[in-house]
Design a protein around this motif. Sequence first.
Motif, short mmCIF file in Angstrom:
data_model
loop_
_atom_site.label_atom_id
_atom_site.label_comp_id
_atom_site.label_asym_id
_atom_site.label_seq_id
_atom_site.Cartn_x
_atom_site.Cartn_y
_atom_site.Cartn_z
N VAL A 113 98.51 61.50 60.97
CA VAL A 113 98.97 60.77 62.23
C VAL A 113 98.00 59.94 62.61
O VAL A 113 98.29 58.64 62.80
N ALA A 114 96.62 60.27 62.34
CA ALA A 114 95.40 59.40 62.63
C ALA A 114 95.49 58.11 61.85
O ALA A 114 95.08 56.95 62.19
N ARG A 115 95.79 58.29 60.46
CA ARG A 115 95.93 57.06 59.58
C ARG A 115 97.02 56.26 59.79
O ARG A 115 97.42 55.35 58.92
N GLY A 116 98.17 56.58 60.64
CA GLY A 116 99.48 55.90 60.98
C GLY A 116 100.18 56.24 59.91
O GLY A 116 101.34 55.36 59.83
N LEU A 117 100.26 57.25 59.09
CA LEU A 117 101.20 57.51 58.04
C LEU A 117 102.43 58.38 58.45
O LEU A 117 103.41 58.34 58.05
N VAL A 118 102.40 59.30 59.36
CA VAL A 118 103.21 60.23 60.11
C VAL A 118 103.34 60.03 61.39
O VAL A 118 102.27 59.48 62.34
N GLU A 119 104.49 60.22 61.90
CA GLU A 119 104.77 59.84 63.40
C GLU A 119 105.34 61.34 63.87
O GLU A 119 106.09 61.83 63.44
N ARG A 120 104.97 61.45 65.12
CA ARG A 120 105.50 62.58 66.12
C ARG A 120 106.40 62.08 67.02
O ARG A 120 106.28 61.00 67.72
N ALA A 121 107.58 62.79 67.24
CA ALA A 121 108.44 62.64 68.10
C ALA A 121 109.01 64.03 68.79
O ALA A 121 108.80 65.04 68.24
N THR A 122 109.62 63.86 69.80
CA THR A 122 110.11 65.12 70.76
C THR A 122 111.51 65.49 69.82
O THR A 122 112.40 64.66 69.42
N GLY A 123 111.26 66.92 69.77
CA GLY A 123 112.49 67.33 68.81
C GLY A 123 113.80 67.13 69.55
O GLY A 123 113.71 67.22 70.86
N ALA A 124 114.91 67.12 68.72
CA ALA A 124 116.13 66.67 69.14
C ALA A 124 116.70 67.77 69.83
O ALA A 124 117.71 67.53 70.84
N GLN A 125 116.59 68.81 69.23
CA GLN A 125 117.13 70.23 69.91
C GLN A 125 116.52 70.75 70.96
O GLN A 125 116.81 71.50 71.97
N ASP A 126 115.00 70.71 71.09
CA ASP A 126 114.39 71.22 71.99
C ASP A 126 112.93 70.31 72.23
O ASP A 126 112.23 69.95 71.46
N ALA A 127 113.08 70.11 73.65
CA ALA A 127 111.66 68.91 73.94
C ALA A 127 110.49 69.45 73.61
O ALA A 127 109.50 68.80 73.75
N ARG A 147 107.84 62.74 61.16
CA ARG A 147 108.35 61.98 60.03
C ARG A 147 107.47 61.05 59.53
O ARG A 147 106.32 60.63 60.25
N LEU A 148 107.76 60.25 58.50
CA LEU A 148 106.76 59.04 57.85
C LEU A 148 107.02 57.78 58.67
O LEU A 148 108.08 57.41 58.91
N SER A 149 105.93 57.11 58.70
CA SER A 149 105.97 55.98 59.48
C SER A 149 106.32 54.97 58.19
O SER A 149 106.38 55.41 57.18
N GLY A 150 106.66 53.96 58.71
CA GLY A 150 106.94 52.73 57.46
C GLY A 150 105.88 52.79 56.45
O GLY A 150 106.13 52.88 55.17
N GLU A 151 104.61 52.63 56.76
CA GLU A 151 103.42 52.66 56.10
C GLU A 151 103.20 54.05 55.06
O GLU A 151 103.10 54.24 53.87
N GLY A 152 103.64 55.15 55.75
CA GLY A 152 103.62 56.43 55.09
C GLY A 152 104.85 56.50 54.23
O GLY A 152 104.78 57.22 53.06
N ALA A 153 105.89 55.85 54.48
CA ALA A 153 106.98 55.85 53.32
C ALA A 153 106.75 55.17 52.16
O ALA A 153 107.06 55.48 51.14
N ARG A 154 105.99 54.00 52.45
CA ARG A 154 105.80 53.43 51.13
C ARG A 154 104.81 54.03 50.36
O ARG A 154 104.53 54.11 49.03
N LEU A 155 103.53 54.69 51.08
CA LEU A 155 102.70 55.51 50.27
C LEU A 155 103.32 56.62 49.46
O LEU A 155 103.14 56.85 48.30
N GLN A 156 104.27 57.18 50.18
CA GLN A 156 105.15 58.58 49.68
C GLN A 156 105.81 58.05 48.34
O GLN A 156 105.94 58.77 47.60
N ALA A 157 106.32 56.87 48.44
CA ALA A 157 107.09 56.39 47.32
C ALA A 157 106.26 56.26 46.05
O ALA A 157 106.54 56.56 45.01
N GLY A 158 105.03 55.42 46.31
CA GLY A 158 103.81 55.56 45.07
C GLY A 158 103.57 56.92 44.76
O GLY A 158 103.42 57.19 43.40
N LEU A 159 103.34 57.97 45.79
CA LEU A 159 103.00 59.44 45.43
C LEU A 159 104.28 59.97 44.57
O LEU A 159 103.91 60.67 43.36
#
Length: 152
Positions: free
Chosen positions: A79-93, A99-111
């Motif tokens: 999260v601190a590196r901007g690769l993962v984002e936190r959000a409130t859960g859909a079922q329980d606040a 989830r991955l950020s845009g940058e995280g998704a790009r890195l994950q694709a390479g991994l």
Amino acid sequence: MPNTPPETIRDLLSYRIHRLANALSRGAARRYRRDFGVSLMEWRILALLGGFAPMTLRDLARESGLDKAQASRAVKALVARGLVERATGAQDAREVALRLSGEGARLQAGLMQAARERDAAFRGALPAETLAVLEEAIRVLQAEARRQTVEG
């Protein structure tokens, strides 16, 4: 020798598999750190989020084989590196969905591409018949390990 009782720890199937898994993990960790700047724990989390997001920390810990504290530290770093984002859960606040950020998704694709290359090399080292036997053996051993875990 397959039916010979093990004489030392080095002869135990579980020990041999553990050593193999460690060797595989060390190679992966070295490559992912060198080429992508992530630890093996971070790689597992990125890979899982890339395939199954949103996920809770509890789900990530369970799926990755990490304890919750390890998973929490790795997620915090991502999260601190901007690769993962936190959000409130859909079922329980009270629940946090990761989830991955845009940058995280790009890195994950390479991994994942690097992981697929490693996997292809391991699979290519075995004849097709041996690979089929290995796949079945893994399935059977996983089922037996689950059975032993449940039976305690």
